[in-house]
Design a protein around this motif. Sequence first.
Motif, PDB file in Angstrom:
ATOM      1  N   ASN A 255      -5.959   7.659  -5.067  1.00 23.17           N
ATOM      2  CA  ASN A 255      -7.315   7.121  -5.108  1.00 23.17           C
ATOM      3  C   ASN A 255      -7.322   5.737  -4.473  1.00 23.17           C
ATOM      4  O   ASN A 255      -6.273   5.235  -4.023  1.00 23.17           O
ATOM      5  CB  ASN A 255      -7.854   7.080  -6.545  1.00 23.17           C
ATOM      6  CG  ASN A 255      -6.930   6.284  -7.472  1.00 23.17           C
ATOM      7  OD1 ASN A 255      -6.379   5.256  -7.086  1.00 23.17           O
ATOM      8  ND2 ASN A 255      -6.767   6.757  -8.709  1.00 23.17           N
ATOM      9  N   ASP A 256      -8.465   5.106  -4.425  1.00 22.48           N
ATOM     10  CA  ASP A 256      -8.581   3.793  -3.773  1.00 22.48           C
ATOM     11  C   ASP A 256      -7.678   2.758  -4.427  1.00 22.48           C
ATOM     12  O   ASP A 256      -7.100   1.899  -3.741  1.00 22.48           O
ATOM     13  CB  ASP A 256     -10.031   3.322  -3.806  1.00 22.48           C
ATOM     14  CG  ASP A 256     -10.929   4.110  -2.860  1.00 22.48           C
ATOM     15  OD1 ASP A 256     -10.375   4.777  -1.946  1.00 22.48           O
ATOM     16  OD2 ASP A 256     -12.162   4.065  -3.019  1.00 22.48           O
ATOM     17  N   SER A 257      -7.555   2.822  -5.740  1.00 19.06           N
ATOM     18  CA  SER A 257      -6.688   1.881  -6.449  1.00 19.06           C
ATOM     19  C   SER A 257      -5.227   2.077  -6.047  1.00 19.06           C
ATOM     20  O   SER A 257      -4.484   1.106  -5.850  1.00 19.06           O
ATOM     21  CB  SER A 257      -6.846   2.059  -7.961  1.00 19.06           C
ATOM     22  OG  SER A 257      -5.964   1.207  -8.661  1.00 19.06           O
ATOM     23  N   ASN A 311      -6.512   9.801   3.856  1.00 16.29           N
ATOM     24  CA  ASN A 311      -6.234   9.276   2.529  1.00 16.29           C
ATOM     25  C   ASN A 311      -5.157   8.211   2.709  1.00 16.29           C
ATOM     26  O   ASN A 311      -5.453   7.124   3.180  1.00 16.29           O
ATOM     27  CB  ASN A 311      -5.779  10.403   1.592  1.00 16.29           C
ATOM     28  CG  ASN A 311      -5.797   9.997   0.136  1.00 16.29           C
ATOM     29  OD1 ASN A 311      -5.449   8.871  -0.207  1.00 16.29           O
ATOM     30  ND2 ASN A 311      -6.218  10.904  -0.726  1.00 16.29           N
TER      31      ASN A 311
END
Length: 346
Positions: A255-257, A311
Amino acid sequence: MKMFSSRLFWFFVSAVGASSAYYIWTSTETSEYPQVEVNQVKGKTGTAVPPEKNEEKIKYGTVFGESIESRKLSKEKARLVIDVYGQVDVKGYEDNWCATQELTEESHVSASSEWNEWLRGLGYEAFGIQRRPNSTSYQYYDLPTLNTLAKQGDLQAIHQLLERPEVGQDEKKSLAYHALVYGATTSIAEFATASYPDLSHLIKSGKPEAAKNLLIEQLAWEEYAAMRGDHIAFKVGIRGYQERLERFGNTLRLNDSDLAMISSKANEHLNAINMKRSELGLGELPESPKYAKKVFERTVGEVLSEGYEENYGRKFLQTNECIDKHIEFFTKLRESREERLTASSE
């Protein structure tokens, strides 16, 4: 955790295919591109010619299937090169160019020399090629001699120490990091691939968070290599991540984190290594030369042409005019080959 296996490192390099460990030769009589393993002789690179071929008819190429004289390309590839990039064999190194076929032979030879020197600085001569005639003597050096050379940043000596069974694992980890300090990126593979089997073990043991944390550590080193301009490590990281997603599914989806954490750790690695270099009076790590940057753009175009889900690595997958041309080239090349396969099977 088992560290620093030469077999594991070769897995890293062989995953790249023709990109680093193989050069390409082309025959005036064929349109195919057989892969021939590189020989390293006295610090120079060349190709090993298959003995059954008529040597006078072999035209030598350079890295990544780019022939020095673009007219020696297969008809299919030459047509696509002209179609996508325009005129070939006309531009100087300092001009605005995307594909190496656009360069004049003189400029290409000069650029290739710069590129080979850059690869040596990243450690690919010492770490990335199984047969190293120019380093054979290192096999006969005793440990004190190898350690003395390693302390001076001799990557061949470091590689030899990493292969010695009498050298402990903690010492090997320290040696690999020392190689990073002296500019190598290929030693990252020892960090990135050695713990790969643990991902499966952690997931099967019901520890998905631990598995993701391990993946983040690995990808942070590969992102560090990408920051250094090592397109080989970047492509291996991208494709390795894809394979893990296919194998483990959303358990390892970032994920972005997670992506922010990877970038943060990669920057920490860069700052720490530059700090160590400063202590040793080496100066900051050098910026990659123009040729290396162009090869990196080509790799980005190749990855994006395959429909990669942006991603991990998205910060490096930003397009520009050249990358758009590479995407078009690789897309057309793949479609052309698929058409030929379809036609041959009918």
